[in-house]
Design a protein around this motif. Sequence first.
Motif, mmCIF file in Angstrom:
data_model
loop_
_atom_site.group_PDB
_atom_site.id
_atom_site.type_symbol
_atom_site.label_atom_id
_atom_site.label_comp_id
_atom_site.label_asym_id
_atom_site.label_seq_id
_atom_site.Cartn_x
_atom_site.Cartn_y
_atom_site.Cartn_z
ATOM 1 N N SER A 284 0.828 -1.207 0.000
ATOM 2 C CA SER A 284 0.000 0.000 0.000
ATOM 3 C C SER A 284 0.861 1.255 0.000
ATOM 4 O O SER A 284 0.605 2.203 -0.760
ATOM 5 C CB SER A 284 -0.933 -0.005 1.224
ATOM 6 O OG SER A 284 -1.801 -1.113 1.192
ATOM 7 N N PHE A 285 1.881 1.280 0.852
ATOM 8 C CA PHE A 285 2.771 2.439 0.876
ATOM 9 C C PHE A 285 3.535 2.569 -0.440
ATOM 10 O O PHE A 285 3.768 3.689 -0.919
ATOM 11 C CB PHE A 285 3.748 2.338 2.039
ATOM 12 C CG PHE A 285 3.216 2.861 3.337
ATOM 13 C CD1 PHE A 285 2.960 4.213 3.497
ATOM 14 C CD2 PHE A 285 2.961 2.011 4.401
ATOM 15 C CE1 PHE A 285 2.456 4.707 4.694
ATOM 16 C CE2 PHE A 285 2.455 2.489 5.596
ATOM 17 C CZ PHE A 285 2.200 3.841 5.745
ATOM 18 N N THR A 286 3.913 1.456 -1.038
ATOM 19 C CA THR A 286 4.613 1.511 -2.315
ATOM 20 C C THR A 286 3.710 2.074 -3.407
ATOM 21 O O THR A 286 4.144 2.895 -4.228
ATOM 22 C CB THR A 286 5.105 0.113 -2.709
ATOM 23 O OG1 THR A 286 5.984 -0.383 -1.686
ATOM 24 C CG2 THR A 286 5.867 0.155 -4.024
ATOM 25 N N LEU A 287 2.450 1.657 -3.432
ATOM 26 C CA LEU A 287 1.505 2.177 -4.418
ATOM 27 C C LEU A 287 1.291 3.675 -4.234
ATOM 28 O O LEU A 287 1.259 4.437 -5.210
ATOM 29 C CB LEU A 287 0.176 1.436 -4.308
ATOM 30 C CG LEU A 287 0.167 -0.031 -4.761
ATOM 31 C CD1 LEU A 287 -1.178 -0.671 -4.459
ATOM 32 C CD2 LEU A 287 0.490 -0.141 -6.240
ATOM 33 N N CYS A 288 1.162 4.108 -2.985
ATOM 34 C CA CYS A 288 1.008 5.542 -2.727
ATOM 35 C C CYS A 288 2.260 6.306 -3.147
ATOM 36 O O CYS A 288 2.164 7.393 -3.732
ATOM 37 C CB CYS A 288 0.723 5.772 -1.237
ATOM 38 S SG CYS A 288 -0.897 5.214 -0.682
ATOM 39 N N GLY A 289 3.414 5.748 -2.855
ATOM 40 C CA GLY A 289 4.654 6.420 -3.228
ATOM 41 C C GLY A 289 4.821 6.545 -4.727
ATOM 42 O O GLY A 289 5.249 7.588 -5.228
ATOM 43 N N ARG A 290 4.474 5.495 -5.462
ATOM 44 C CA ARG A 290 4.567 5.562 -6.922
ATOM 45 C C ARG A 290 3.606 6.602 -7.485
ATOM 46 O O ARG A 290 3.943 7.332 -8.427
ATOM 47 C CB ARG A 290 4.277 4.188 -7.520
ATOM 48 C CG ARG A 290 5.435 3.210 -7.411
ATOM 49 C CD ARG A 290 5.036 1.838 -7.914
ATOM 50 N NE ARG A 290 4.532 1.903 -9.286
ATOM 51 C CZ ARG A 290 5.300 1.893 -10.372
ATOM 52 N NH1 ARG A 290 6.621 1.838 -10.232
ATOM 53 N NH2 ARG A 290 4.772 1.927 -11.578
ATOM 54 N N ALA A 291 2.394 6.672 -6.920
ATOM 55 C CA ALA A 291 1.426 7.654 -7.400
ATOM 56 C C ALA A 291 1.887 9.078 -7.107
ATOM 57 O O ALA A 291 1.802 9.962 -7.970
ATOM 58 C CB ALA A 291 0.061 7.391 -6.755
ATOM 59 N N ILE A 292 2.395 9.307 -5.899
ATOM 60 C CA ILE A 292 2.876 10.647 -5.539
ATOM 61 C C ILE A 292 4.057 11.041 -6.409
ATOM 62 O O ILE A 292 4.152 12.176 -6.894
ATOM 63 C CB ILE A 292 3.258 10.686 -4.046
ATOM 64 C CG1 ILE A 292 2.010 10.536 -3.179
ATOM 65 C CG2 ILE A 292 3.983 11.992 -3.702
ATOM 66 C CD1 ILE A 292 2.308 10.411 -1.702
ATOM 67 N N GLU A 293 4.973 10.101 -6.630
ATOM 68 C CA GLU A 293 6.140 10.386 -7.467
ATOM 69 C C GLU A 293 5.729 10.725 -8.898
ATOM 70 O O GLU A 293 6.292 11.620 -9.525
ATOM 71 C CB GLU A 293 7.076 9.186 -7.459
ATOM 72 C CG GLU A 293 8.427 9.450 -8.094
ATOM 73 C CD GLU A 293 9.353 8.270 -7.988
ATOM 74 O OE1 GLU A 293 10.567 8.445 -8.167
ATOM 75 O OE2 GLU A 293 8.864 7.154 -7.718
ATOM 76 N N SER A 294 4.733 10.033 -9.402
ATOM 77 C CA SER A 294 4.262 10.307 -10.758
ATOM 78 C C SER A 294 3.573 11.662 -10.853
ATOM 79 O O SER A 294 3.730 12.381 -11.839
ATOM 80 C CB SER A 294 3.314 9.205 -11.212
ATOM 81 O OG SER A 294 2.849 9.456 -12.514
ATOM 82 N N VAL A 295 2.819 12.042 -9.809
ATOM 83 C CA VAL A 295 2.139 13.340 -9.815
ATOM 84 C C VAL A 295 3.143 14.481 -9.734
ATOM 85 O O VAL A 295 3.032 15.480 -10.446
ATOM 86 C CB VAL A 295 1.143 13.418 -8.639
ATOM 87 C CG1 VAL A 295 0.598 14.835 -8.496
ATOM 88 C CG2 VAL A 295 -0.002 12.440 -8.849
#
Length: 304
Positions: A284-295
């Motif tokens: 879950s934290f990895t998915l959030c991190g990837r989304a934030i990094e992409s934004v």
Amino acid sequence: MTTTTPASASARSLARARKRQSLARFWRSYRAHKGGLWGLGLLLLIALVAILAPVLVGADAQSVTSAPGGPLEGPSAEFPLGTDQFGRSVLALLVYGARVSLTVGLLAAFLCVAIGTVIGIVAGHFRGWYATVLMRVTDWFLVMPTLVLAIALATVMDRSMWTVIIAIGVTTWPTTARLVRAQTLAVESRPYIERARALGGGHGHVMTRHVLPNVMPLVLAQTTMIISSAILTEATLAFLGLSDPTITSWGGMLQDAREAGAVSAGDWWYLAPPGIAIAVVALSFTLCGRAIESVLNPKLGVRS
């Protein structure tokens, strides 16, 4: 007594409006990442369950003397995930373990990011022997196995939750320091930094008012990535018996299951839940991190 002029009030209201617009744009972009939404939803659910643990499973669920069941009972209507070797509900222990695992992960990541950010900005802003010494120290930590250093620190210090937090935080900051230093060098090459210095801005002004706000998006994305690895490291240290034995964590549950012979006896209900919980939170934290990094960095083009 200070008075607020209409001009200063208008400037503050304009700044607040811009912040609200930036947050709105960030949320609109974040919502486009389904993986990020799933990760955020799971984290909010797990955090809510951890906060409401005494209400959901009872305040004495961790007590050994008042265990409601028998040792190593299988899943049933009364105990959906069975019991441990003391007769305590594995589901209740799993809920309370979320508190420790999330707390350790968040605080260790905060300590790691704080150390890495300070060292990265200082090494990028000050040139010469300052940066050389800091980067050589960073390189030394990079080449040393993080888990080995964390185990060494946890071994020589008292066995407590704070020892685990410190052991993880002070051994995992080099990657953040490297990333922040590179971003600092890029920011300080821009023309407005030269104008700030020409107008009398000192080192502290440049680092805190110009460099830090520009590296914070990178730091935020890095934090979400570090939290997942911190939770995994905490579980590893607890499994090795280097955490506080009086608190319940997911790694500690795995250690207790191993000592109780759950592996050889085939008591899967004692082993699988904490392992799955660790994997779900880390994912879950990895998915959030990837989304934030992409934004924050649209050039990556990551869509999940």
